[in-house]
Each structure stands twice: as structure tokens, then as C-alpha cells.
Enzyme design. Structure first.
Site, PDB file in Angstrom:
ATOM      1  N   ARG A 149       0.829  -1.210   0.000  1.00 60.77           N
ATOM      2  CA  ARG A 149       0.000   0.000   0.000  1.00 60.77           C
ATOM      3  C   ARG A 149       0.861   1.256   0.000  1.00 60.77           C
ATOM      4  NH1 ARG A 149      -3.924   0.777   4.604  1.00 60.77           N
ATOM      5  NH2 ARG A 149      -2.124   0.159   5.825  1.00 60.77           N
ATOM      6  N   SER A 164       7.491  -4.828   7.347  1.00 60.81           N
ATOM      7  CA  SER A 164       7.105  -5.779   8.403  1.00 60.81           C
ATOM      8  C   SER A 164       7.917  -7.067   8.375  1.00 60.81           C
ATOM      9  CB  SER A 164       5.615  -6.089   8.277  1.00 60.81           C
ATOM     10  OG  SER A 164       4.903  -4.887   8.281  1.00 60.81           O
ATOM     11  N   ASP A 167       5.385  -2.975  11.353  1.00 63.44           N
ATOM     12  CA  ASP A 167       3.923  -2.819  11.486  1.00 63.44           C
ATOM     13  C   ASP A 167       3.454  -2.922  12.931  1.00 63.44           C
ATOM     14  OD1 ASP A 167       4.573  -5.519  11.606  1.00 63.44           O
ATOM     15  OD2 ASP A 167       2.809  -6.202  10.520  1.00 63.44           O
TER      16      ASP A 167
END
Length: 900
Positions: free
Chosen positions: A522, A586, A640
Site C-alpha cells: 500500500r 514488516s 507494522d
């Protein structure tokens, strides 16, 4: 003339549909806990939970008590692929002194007959399971226990009603055990109707209804457990013995009962009881015909008005006479012969009229029986949520078998009343004897199956002591990761993030965030406003990362990421702006500062080459330089988990822990600087990214790893690594379940022992299916549909086992996650030096959010293992996007403060 006289015995289809609706209402009443006490149709749970599946085998005894004869049976069931069985029987009379005597005499007589049979068959020295067919209404609390509610069928034995008949039989067996050297184990108490269904179910697995139409009448069927209020549990199905003979005892059928029905009832042994049975069973139809003929004769409509002694004698016309008189070709001659024997000397017209009376009486019986059966079939179809259903009705009873027209009439009316059900009627062979043996065989199969399943799933059951051990080991590993001398060899790496503050509400501006951590990537634009109108606005776009990019070269991966960023900047019209950027990455990184992160190792299926040991921020900058279209200010590389904590910290200042429980599993928390030996300085706090997924890579939790965990690990992209994550994260739970299902199928406990091609495929069992299957709102029928989507053709029993396996795996995952988190909150409590700690954990991840039980079990485990900590769990709203922007904003704020 006869038609006019017996007009009320004829029932239209509308009347039958009305009876069907009334019976359906009575079924619902009988199944409800609050309404059952006043229901006439008692809907008794039989505790028979499964139909035969063809794998039953062994020698079984059965005793059948319920009619004019007591029957003892030996049934050999063979698992030879042909589903064959052999039945040997011996019949014994049930004299009046036994059927009208006391309980002790009755059960002593039953055992005497059984002993005689065993001696005849040379079975005395064998240990054999016994099924006891007891064809009277019983309230059962388990399969081998039943309290007699009331005697029927001319039985009136004293001292048995309201007592457990299995206990009485066992006592009688115990008396003879020593002297006769027998070892018989009563495994099941069975109603003859249930026995009929089970016998036919052995031959046809579609059979889920049993029907008796003989001396008595009754029906049973397989009901969904979730509808049976009288029994605990919602899983699976159970056979319900309707005891429909009492339908109408509350007056529900009074408008259909004729003067002849009332007269017959008053002359019976149990006036006012079993009214439906008195309208349809063979025990009463002959008497009903006699009463009609008597009145017609008295009114001069038959036999010139001459009433013979036979016509005045109760029971003189029997069902066998009715059957003979209704025979297609020889019916009239039979009628003349029977009436002459009764000294009635009929004319030709009398014979035709009497034959017509018999037809109308037996036709009404078939019609009423069909209406009630249609109600059961409709309920079955509705339970399955089908528009059209194929099913089989197992059927037994003298009326059905011997009456020349009855079966054909019944079939025709049932099909007319429920055109949406394709019904096969299967005649049972010795349902009460063989059926009892089948119930016993199924009970033994289920007990053996239960032992195997328990043995398979026991390693997943973690005691409180074991969970405390896991918590303590996690705490030890946390300390190793923080200390300079042990950090290099520590499995829990405790990576400093250089995030040294939480949001304070003054953050503002426009920020870009990148989020890389799974199969999607994203790019976000985040606008943060401070002051009284404090808010966070986000705009984002999702891009896929193809497998060939995930597992290609590092350069290809970062070029793909920059291509996605370029698309987004153009889409938002901000390509010229040099915005501060937070990069949520992440994967385990060792950071030297907030904008430097060296990849320790790939997880979650990523395998891009030339990345491990490299600074991911540098790789991103180089890719931006190669493209040469735009420039960005990369302020922070973010995990994350840290983003999750920051997002929740923006809303709740008490949040100092972040937890991810999704595709991967990880925790971060704010640690005191004085405890972090890898970073200079003792003042303040810094967020530590534990990377706890590698907990256990040194073998410290091998004692709780099962063979299935080892199989999943060995088949993964990184064998021997991230062992704790492989036991707790969404990416692996479905695969653990698949390995267990394969093992259970190999043992013949699932899917009829057939391992389908789809079950062999790695990764077929996604974790989202666990969440769906374990949902409390999901009926087993829907579980079966999910399994069918996966190419797994399951029975109802298979679905229960699959659900249980999913539950065991996900519960263990939640408990292990809870044990790890308890170690963190206890450390926080000790850091603060307080007796009692209040703290908030920011949580994200599909497993925590979507699984129906994971979050509850996790919370309960933390409470149990860290009783001095009051932990609030707060769901994070987009930790990896919003969180990255907030970290960037906080870093900018702290940088500006530092400069000032």
C-alpha cells in the site's frame, strides 16, 4: 350409503396439510426446554448421534422387549467392503404374569432368555456388547440410560415406571454373572423405531427417518443438535424419538376424531392417552371396524339389522381380518368367509359395504400417518436449507408389511403432501434386533474414534503449568535479547527501533506512508491535524506483489515498489512535493537509527535475493534514484507492530505495547533505555521490536511442538526458523489443520478414509476457513459446504471433527500468544516497580479481529498468567499505514525539538 355414513373418516388434502402443520407445531413445542413439559409429542433425545458409515464390525448381542414375544439376537457385522451382516435369533413368549407382574420378575425373565440364547449359540465365555431394544417411551440422559415414562401395548409391570431400565437389566445380569460365567456390557438402550432407522441406515446412508406402523406406531429422525434444547451442545445431530402416538392427547385432533374413536378410546386400557396411535395403529383398527359395523347393523344398514354375539364382543374383528377383507382379488370372498365365521351371514351388498368400511378406516390411518411423516420430512428439508431433498425412510411394522394396500397409499399421500422431497421407503429387516446391534456397533465405533481423536489432539491441550513455563521461557529470552553479551545468540532479537516517543497530539502535516508486509503493498497519503480539531485523514491505493517479484531479486522488488509509489503520486497529483515518508517494513530489521534498517531475514513467504544483511532504506533510495522521477524524505523505517502501538497510542496515552496476530505474529513495547544495552544512553524509553516469532528456534519449546508442527516447519520456506510464529500465526494454522486432517483420514476417522487430491495440496486450508468453520453462528451444514468448496466431501460427523481440530489448533495459538504477552506485561510492571499495572495493548491482525474465539482466549490467558496486570486491548485502526505516518510525524517533531 357407507360413504355418507363415514364422511368424517375421509380426509381431504387440505385437512391433511392442516394436520401436518399442527404436528410441526407440536414438534417445535417438544424440542423446546420451556414448552416440552406441556407438549404431547415428547420429542425424546435418543443420544444416538450417528448413522452407520459402513466401517462398523464385530459381534453384538441384542435383546428386544416390546411386543408379544421377547427376541434375543446375535449380529455379526463385517467390515469387508460389502457391508454384510449376519443375524441369528431366538424368540421367547412374554407371558401375562411377566407383562403384568413386577419389575424384578420382568428383568430376571429377560436375562434368563438371554442366557438360554447364549448357551444355545455357545457365547457364554465371550465378552460381548449388548443393545437393549425397549419399545416404550423412555427419557434418556445418555445412550445407555433411560427412565420409563409410561407403559404401552398392554404392558403394566409394577415398580418400573420412573426408573432407569438399563440399571434394572444390569442388576439382573449381575445376579447371574458369577454362577453362569457371562460378561455382557449393556452399551445402548434403543427404541424399536430408532433400531429400524439404524438397520436401514446401514444399507442406505441417506436413511435418516425411522417409521413403525404396526401394533404401535412411532417415528424418529435425525435432528440438528442446535434445535434440541433438552441436551447440552450445538454440534452435530441426534436421533429424536418423537413418540408421536400421543399427538392429540391435548385435544389438538378432537375435530377429526369421530364418535367411534371416542368409544374405542373409552374402552381401552389407557383412556385419553395415545389418541393418534389409536387412530392409525393395527392394534386398534380392527376394533374401530367392529364398532362401525355394530352401529350400522343396529341402524339396519347391514345384516338385516341382526346383531350377532361376535359383533358385540370386543376384539373379535382383528387387523388380520381387515387385511384379508381388503385383498384386491379375493377380498370379497374373504369378507364373506370371515363374516360367516362371525355368524353374521352377509348378503353380497353387505360384503361390499363391509369391505368399503375396512378401506375407509385403513385409508384414514395411512393418510394421518402420511401427514405426520410429511411434517418430519419438511422439517428435515428446512434444517438442511434445501429446495429439494432426497432421503430414505426406514420402515417396519405388521400393518405396513401385511396390509395389501397400505404401503402404496402411504407412499402416494406422502409424495403428494411433500412434492419437494424425493422419498425412498426401505423395508427394515429385524429393525428392533439388528437395529439395536447397529446402535451398539456405532456407539463402539464412535467411542474408538473418540479415543483416537483425543490422542491426536491431546498434545494441543496446554495445561496452566505448561503455559506458565512458556511465559517464563519467553521472559528469559527477552532478557537475553536485551543484553549485549547474549544478544548475538538470542532467538528473540529485541531490536531497537529508535522510536523514542509516543504521539502527544501536536503532530501535524502531510506524510507519505508505504506498507510492505504481505502479498499486497500500500501507498498512503496521511494528513494529520493538531489542536482542538485533531484528526487523521488517509488516502491509499493497494498494489499486488506477484509471487515472481516476492521471490525474485531485491532490485526487482524495490523497482516494483517505486513503480507503485509513482502511480500513487500521479493518481493523487503530488508528484512534485518532497514529502516526509514512513516505510512500514514488516520483516525483522536491525536498526542503527530510525531511518536505517538492515534486513535480518525474510518471513511470510518472501525470498527476494540480495536483500538480507542490506539496509532497506538505502535499497529504496537507490530504486528512487534509478527511476529519477521524484524525490522523497525517508524519515523512518517502521515495523507494522510499532505502527500498531503508535496508532493506538495516539488515542490512548496508556498504550505502550503493540501486538500483531494475523498472517505473522509479533510484539513491540516501550522499554526503559537503561535496560537496552545495545544502544547508548540510559534516559527515557525506546520501542523494542521483539521479533518474537523466532522464540523457540533454539529448541526451548520443543516439548510442546507436535509432529504436525514439525511437518509444517519442514515443508516451509524457512525450516527451523520462526517456530513460535509457526504455532501462533494465521499463515500456518490452516496448514497445521491440514496435516492433522490427513493423519485422521489415514486412520480412517475422516472422509471415509479417502485422502482427496485437494487435501494433499499444501496451503489449501487457509486460516480464513478456520474462522468461518469455528463461527458459533455457522451450522454444520454450512461447515460441510465450506469443506465441499475445498473439494472435501464430508458427512455431518466429519464436519464436527474438522471443527474440533480447528478449535484445538486456534485455541493453542491464542494461549501461546497470551503466554508470550503475559511475559511482556509482567516485564512492564517490574520496570515501573508497581504492585499493580494498568496498561493498554494496541492490537491488529486478521486472526485477532476475525477469528470468533482467538481474542477471548488470548485475553483470558493473559489475565490468568499476569494476574497483577489490568490489560486493556485496543483494536488498531490501520497501524501499518496511519502508524507509519504518526511515527514519521513524531520523529519530525522530536528532530525539530532537538534542533531547537
Amino acid at each position: 350409503q357407507v360413504d355418507r355414513y363415514l364422511y368424517h373418516l375421509r380426509l381431504s388434502d387440505d385437512a391433511l396439510l392442516d394436520v401436518m402443520a399442527r404436528f410441526q407445531a407440536e414438534m417445535v413445542k417438544g424440542l423446546g426446554r420451556d414448552t416440552n413439559p406441556t407438549a404431547t409429542v415428547k420429542m425424546l433425545p435418543s443420544f444416538v448421534r450417528s448413522l452407520p458409515d459402513g466401517s462398523e464390525k464385530g459381534d453384538f448381542l441384542a435383546v428386544d422387549l416390546g411386543g408379544s414375544q421377547l427376541r434375543a439376537h446375535q449380529v455379526k457385522v463385517c467390515d469387508d467392503g460389502k457391508q454384510s451382516n449376519q443375524l441369528e435369533s431366538k424368540f421367547y413368549p412374554t407371558p401375562k404374569e411377566v407383562t403384568q407382574g413386577n419389575g424384578t420378575e420382568l428383568f430376571d425373565y429377560v436375562v434368563d432368555c438371554l442366557l438360554d440364547f447364549m448357551e444355545t449359540k455357545n457365547l457364554k465365555h465371550k465378552k460381548l456388547p449388548l443393545g437393549f431394544t425397549f419399545s416404550f417411551p423412555c427419557k434418556q440422559t445418555k445412550l445407555e440410560e433411560g427412565v420409563l415414562l409410561a407403559w404401552t401395548k398392554h404392558f403394566k409391570v409394577r415398580g418400573v415406571q420412573d426408573t432407569d431400565v438399563v440399571t434394572a437389566l444390569r442388576k439382573a445380569l449381575q445376579k447371574h454373572k458369577a454362577s453362569f460365567d457371562i460378561d455382557v456390557d449393556v452399551l445402548a438402550l434403543v427404541n424399536d423405531t430408532v433400531g429400524t432407522m439404524m438397520t436401514c441406515g446401514y444399507d442406505d446412508q441417506r436413511c435418516e427417518v425411522g417409521l413403525i406402523i404396526g401394533t404401535g406406531t412411532n417415528a424418529c429422525y435425525m435432528e440438528e443438535m442446535r434445535h434440541i434444547d433438552l441436551v447440552e451442545g450445538d454440534e452435530g445431530r441426534m436421533c429424536i424419538n418423537t413418540e408421536w402416538g400421543a399427538f392429540g392427547d391435548d385435544g389438538a385432533l378432537d375435530d377429526l376424531r369421530t364418535e367411534f374413536d371416542r368409544e374405542l378410546d373409552l374402552g381401552s386400557l389407557n383412556p385419553g392417552k395415545q389418541l393418534f396411535e389409536k387412530m392409525i395403529s393395527s392394534l386398534y383398527l380392527g376394533e374401530l371396524v367392529r364398532l362401525i359395523l355394530l352401529k350400522m347393523t343396529k341402524e339396519g344398514l347391514l345384516f338385516n339389522g341382526k346383531v350377532s354375539t361376535a359383533l358385540l364382543t370386543k376384539g373379535k374383528i382383528e387387523m388380520k381380518h381387515v387385511c384379508a377383507m381388503e385383498k384386491y382379488k379375493e377380498g370379497l370372498s374373504n369378507t364373506k368367509e370371515i363374516l360367516t365365521e362371525l355368524s353374521l351371514f352377509p348378503s353380497e351388498e353387505d360384503c361390499v359395504a363391509v369391505q368399503h368400511v375396512c378401506t375407509i378406516v385403513s385409508f384414514r390411518s395411512a393418510n394421518l400417518c402420511a401427514a405426520a411423516l410429511a411434517a418430519i420430512l419438511t422439517r428435515l428439508r428446512d434444517n438442511k436449507k434445501l429446495l429439494r431433498m432426497r432421503t430414505t425412510v426406514g420402515i417396519d411394522g405388521g400393518l405396513y408389511k401385511t396390509h395389501p394396500q397400505y404401503a402404496k397409499r402411504l407412499h402416494k399421500v406422502v409424495r403428494r403432501l411433500v412434492p419437494t422431497c424425493d422419498v425412498r421407503f426401505l423395508l427394515s429387516v429385524s429393525g428392533s434386533g439388528k437395529g439395536a446391534a447397529m446402535v451398539t456397533a456405532v456407539a463402539r465405533r464412535l467411542a474408538a474414534q473418540r479415543r483416537h481423536i483425543d490422542a491426536t489432539l491431546t498434545p494441543f491441550v496446554l495445561s496452566l503449568g505448561t503455559l506458565r513455563e512458556v511465559r517464563n521461557k519467553m521472559r528469559t529470552e527477552l532478557e537475553y535479547g536485551l543484553k549485549r553479551e547474549t544478544q548475538a545468540n538470542a532467538t528473540v532479537k529485541m531490536l531497537p527501533t529508535y522510536v523514542c516517543g509516543m504521539p502527544d497530539g501536536t503532530e501535524k502535516g502531510k506524510f507519505l506512508a508505504l506498507d510492505l508486509g504481505g502479498t499486497n503493498f500500500r501507498v498512503l497519503l496521511v494528513k494529520i491535524k493538531s489542536g482542538r480539531r485533531r484528526s487523521v485523514q488517509m488516502y491509499n491505493k493497494i498494489f499486488a506483489i506477484p509471487l515472481e517479484i516476492m521471490q525474485g531479486t531485491g532490485e526487482e522488488l524495490f523497482d516494483h515498489i517505486v513503480q507503485c509509489i509513482a502511480d500513487f503520486l500521479e493518481y493523487m497529483g503530488i508528484k512534485g512535493a518532497r514529502l516526509p515518508l514512513g516505510f512500514t517494513f514488516s520483516f525483522p530489521c536491525r536498526q542503527a537509527s530510525i531511518d536505517k534498517g538492515t534486513l535480518v531475514g525474510w518471513t511470510k513467504g518472501f525470498k527476494a535475493t540480495d536483500c538480507e544483511g542490506e539496509d532497506v532504506v538505502d535499497m529504496l533510495r537507490e530504486a528512487i534514484r534509478r527511476r529519477n522521477e521524484f524525490d522523497l524524505d525517508i524519515v523512518a523505517v517502521v515495523n507494522d507492530t510499532v505502527g500498531t502501538m503508535m496508532t493506538c497510542g495516539y488515542e490512548d496515552p496508556n498504550c505502550e505495547i503493540g501486538l500483531i496476530a494475523g498472517t505473522g505474529s509479533n510484539v513491540c513495547y516501550m522499554e526503559d533505555m537503561k535496560n537496552i544495552e545495545l544502544v547508548e544512553g540510559n534516559e527515557g524509553k525506546m520501542c523494542i521490536n521483539t521479533e518474537w516469532g523466532a522464540f523457540g528456534d533454539n529448541g526451548c519449546i520443543d516439548n510442546i511442538r507436535t509432529k504436525y508442527d514439525k511437518e509444517v516447519d519442514e515443508g516451509s520456506l524457512n525450516p527451523g526458523k520462526q517456530r513460535y510464529e509457526k504455532m501462533t500465526s494465521g499463515m500456518y494454522l490452516g496448514e497445521i489443520v491440514r496435516q492433522i486432517l490427513i493423519d485422521l483420514t489415514k486412520q480412517g476417522l475422516l472422509f471415509r478414509g479417502h485422502i482427496s487430491e485437494s487435501l494433499r495440496r499444501r496451503g489449501i486450508f487457509e486460516t480464513k476457513f478456520l474462522s468461518q468453520i469455528e463461527s458459533d453462528r455457522l451450522a454444520l451444514l454450512q461447515v460441510r459446504r465450506i469443506l465441499q468448496q475445498l473439494g472435501l466431501d464430508s458427512t455431518c460427523e466429519d464436519s464436527i471433527i474438522v471443527k474440533e481440530v480447528c478449535g484445538a489448533v486456534s485455541k493453542r495459538a491464542a494461549q501461546l500468544c497470551g503466554a508470550g504477552l503475559a511475559a511482556i506485561v509482567e516485564k512492564k510492571r517490574e520496570n515501573r516497580g508497581v504492585e499493580h499495572l494498568q496498561i493498554t495493548v494496541g492490537v491488529d491482525g486478521t486472526l485477532y479481529k476475525l477469528h470468533p474465539h482467538f481474542s477471548r482466549v488470548l485475553r483470558e490467558t493473559v489475565k490468568e498468567l499476569a494476574p497483577q496486570c489490568d490489560v486493556t486491548f485496543m483494536l488498531s485502526e490501520d497501524g501499518s499505514g496511519k502508524g507509519a505516518a504518526l511515527i514519521t510525524a513524531v520523529a519530525k517533531r522530536l528532530h525539530n525539538v532537538g534542533q531547537k
